[in-house]
Write an enzyme that holds these catalytic residues in place. Structure first.
Site, short mmCIF file in Angstrom:
data_model
loop_
_atom_site.label_atom_id
_atom_site.label_comp_id
_atom_site.label_asym_id
_atom_site.label_seq_id
_atom_site.Cartn_x
_atom_site.Cartn_y
_atom_site.Cartn_z
N SER A 256 0.82 -1.21 0.00
CA SER A 256 0.00 0.00 0.00
C SER A 256 0.86 1.26 0.00
O SER A 256 1.99 1.27 0.49
CB SER A 256 -0.92 0.02 1.22
N PRO B 142 0.49 5.92 0.13
CA PRO B 142 -0.39 7.00 0.58
C PRO B 142 -1.59 7.22 -0.33
O PRO B 142 -2.67 7.58 0.15
CB PRO B 142 0.53 8.22 0.62
N ASN B 143 -1.43 7.01 -1.62
CA ASN B 143 -2.53 7.23 -2.57
C ASN B 143 -2.87 5.98 -3.38
O ASN B 143 -3.44 6.08 -4.46
CB ASN B 143 -2.18 8.38 -3.52
N GLY C 204 -7.55 -5.74 2.11
CA GLY C 204 -8.67 -5.60 1.18
C GLY C 204 -9.89 -5.11 1.92
O GLY C 204 -10.34 -5.73 2.89
N THR C 205 -10.42 -3.96 1.51
CA THR C 205 -11.62 -3.43 2.16
C THR C 205 -12.83 -4.30 1.82
O THR C 205 -12.83 -5.05 0.83
CB THR C 205 -11.90 -2.00 1.68
N GLN D 141 -22.71 -4.86 24.36
CA GLN D 141 -24.09 -4.57 24.72
C GLN D 141 -24.57 -5.45 25.87
O GLN D 141 -25.23 -4.98 26.80
CB GLN D 141 -24.99 -4.75 23.49
N GLY E 56 -21.90 -1.38 30.86
CA GLY E 56 -20.78 -0.51 31.19
C GLY E 56 -19.48 -1.27 31.33
O GLY E 56 -18.40 -0.76 30.97
N GLU F 212 -3.44 -14.36 2.77
CA GLU F 212 -3.57 -13.28 3.76
C GLU F 212 -5.03 -13.14 4.18
O GLU F 212 -5.33 -12.97 5.38
CB GLU F 212 -3.07 -11.96 3.19
#
Length: 450
Positions: free
Chosen positions: A181, A183-184, A428-429, A400, A404, A304
């Site tokens: 990966s 930056p762009n 991978g999104t 949930q 708390g 991966e």
């Protein structure tokens, strides 16, 4: 596999390869808290879910060994290193083969190059599930090192490279990862700008560019890790003209741009930006063919994604254990526990069903996946897509149920919820999985699914 486990035993690790079916089943029943008879069977010919998750005696032994180590060594340190955003290097090195270590840093690497030789996706899944149960962040660093670096090099490198680099990677004396990966250029990985230009006079390639979100990019905040596989553009005609290089820590021009701090999750796993300024990479450090790394990239993405799905399964299992334990002990409205309340029943039972669906998908796919193959993207994408969202949802329900208490670090599940979110982004999104899967399903062109 057997010889690999004998080698582990000689290093003093405790695991037992049972020869009795009844002994096998007693171990399995202690691992899988289920009253369902489909989990186990005294008839060796009857399929069971335990057989799906642990296909062989060696897989049973591996799970037992890693689980025992995680309970003893990984669990006690997880919360403190999460809070301090620090990488536990001494513990990570214990995953290696030095000094009686666990021997899993080279899990899939052939034994002749210092590895364990368990070259199957099921073993990969077992280790990542078990480590993530206690510490997903430490497991993420393990994934970057053992899968993105060690397995990638073992599959795609030549024997000289394997002999030169893998022993140190496997024994834990060197720590590294993989650089893809930028930056762009994240999901659009073939849009990378990092490039390498051949310099005949110096018998190598000159590498320039920046890589972002690199796990194990730095272990101390200032210096780079020891060894990385770096993808760079080496051609101009096609987006796929990518080459893979071995870049070593200490090479001139190779430096840390920044250590990424204050992450939502995976805080005990170091992340960095790495910078390459006229880094000379010798020809002997080219992995595979020049302009031929796209296939290496896609092959490694598949395993991966399996490993990340296994991490999700580990997170979900731990979240379930925590919410079941809490609901069993918490009195409310005159009742001794929370299991009599429909809202709690819904959270726990739906979580269990989704966890089991994800785990079954994971091992059903992993059991037939070869590490040297590619073209398995539909289910590599699919299992990560499902399991990542499943883990986040199960961790959310655990918070949930616990109210708390679930919201504070001491009770574990808030950390698991934060860690789980990365699995919908890294490797991978979810959106990229949708795109890839839709493409592959469209290619069926009317053919029916099995």
């Amino acid at each position: 596999m057997a010889s690999a486990f004998r080698r582990m035993a000689h290093r003093g690790l405790s695991f037992t390869k049972q020869s009795s079916t009844k002994l096998h089943l007693s171990v399995q029943r202690s691992w899988f808290a289920s009253a369902s008879p489909s989990w186990t069977s005294d008839d060796a010919t009857t399929p069971s879910l335990s057989k799906l998750f642990n296909p062989t005696e060696d897989h049973i032994a591996l799970r037992e060994m890693v689980r025992s180590f995680a309970e003893r060594e990984v669990e006690p340190q997880a919360l403190a290193h999460n809070r301090s955003e620090s990488f536990n290097i001494p513990l990570f090195r214990k995953f290696g083969s030095n000094d009686g270590g666990l021997g899993i840093l080279g899990l899939t690497v052939p034994e002749e190059f210092g590895g364990t030789g368990l070259a199957d996706a099921t073993a990969v899944s077992i280790v990542h599930e078990e480590l993530s149960y206690s510490d997903p962040a430490l497991c993420l660093s393990y994934l970057a090192h053992s899968i993105l670096l060690a397995n990638n090099l073992a599959v795609n490198g030549n024997d000289e490279q394997l002999a030169r680099f893998l022993p140190g990677v496997c024994d834990g004396s060197q720590i590294g990862g993989m650089c893809m990966s930028e930056p762009n250029a994240g999901t659009d990985v073939l849009g990378m700008k990092t490039n390498a230009v051949y310099d005949a006079a110096r018998n190598g390639y000159v590498l320039n560019g920046t890589k972002m979100w690199i796990t194990n990019g730095t272990t101390n905040g200032t210096d780079t890790g020891d060894l990385f596989l770096v993808y760079a553009r080496t051609g101009s005609e096609k987006r796929t003209e990518i080459t893979q290089f071995i870049v070593e820590g200490g090479m001139d021009g190779f430096s840390v741009g920044q250590k990424i701090e204050d992450k939502l999750g995976m805080r005990a796993s170091p992340t960095a930006e790495l910078v390459f300024e006229n880094v000379l990479v010798p020809n002997t450090n080219i992995v595979g063919e020049v302009n031929g790394a796209a296939i290496c990239m896609m092959r490694n993405l598949e395993i991966e994604r399996v490993a990340l799905a296994a991490m999700a399964v580990g997170i979900a299992r731990r979240s379930l254990d925590e919410m079941i334990s809490y609901a069993s002990d918490r009195p409310a409205f005159g009742k001794s526990n929370l299991f009599g309340f429909g809202q709690i029943q819904k959270h726990i039972t739906e979580s269990y069903a989704e966890y089991m669906a994800g785990k079954s998908y994971l091992y059903g796919f992993a059991n037939g996946l070869g590490l040297n193959t590619y073209g398995n993207g539909l289910d590599a994408d699919g299992v990560k897509l499902y399991c990542a969202q499943m883990a986040k949802n199960v961790a959310d329900r655990a918070i949930q149920v616990m109210g708390g208490y679930g919201y504070v670090g001491e009770y574990t599940v808030e950390r698991l919820w934060r860690d789980a979110k990365l699995l919908e982004i890294g490797g991978g999104t979810s959106e990229s999985h949708h795109k890839n899967m839709a493409r592959d399903l469209h290619r069926l062109d009317g053919n029916k699914l099995e």
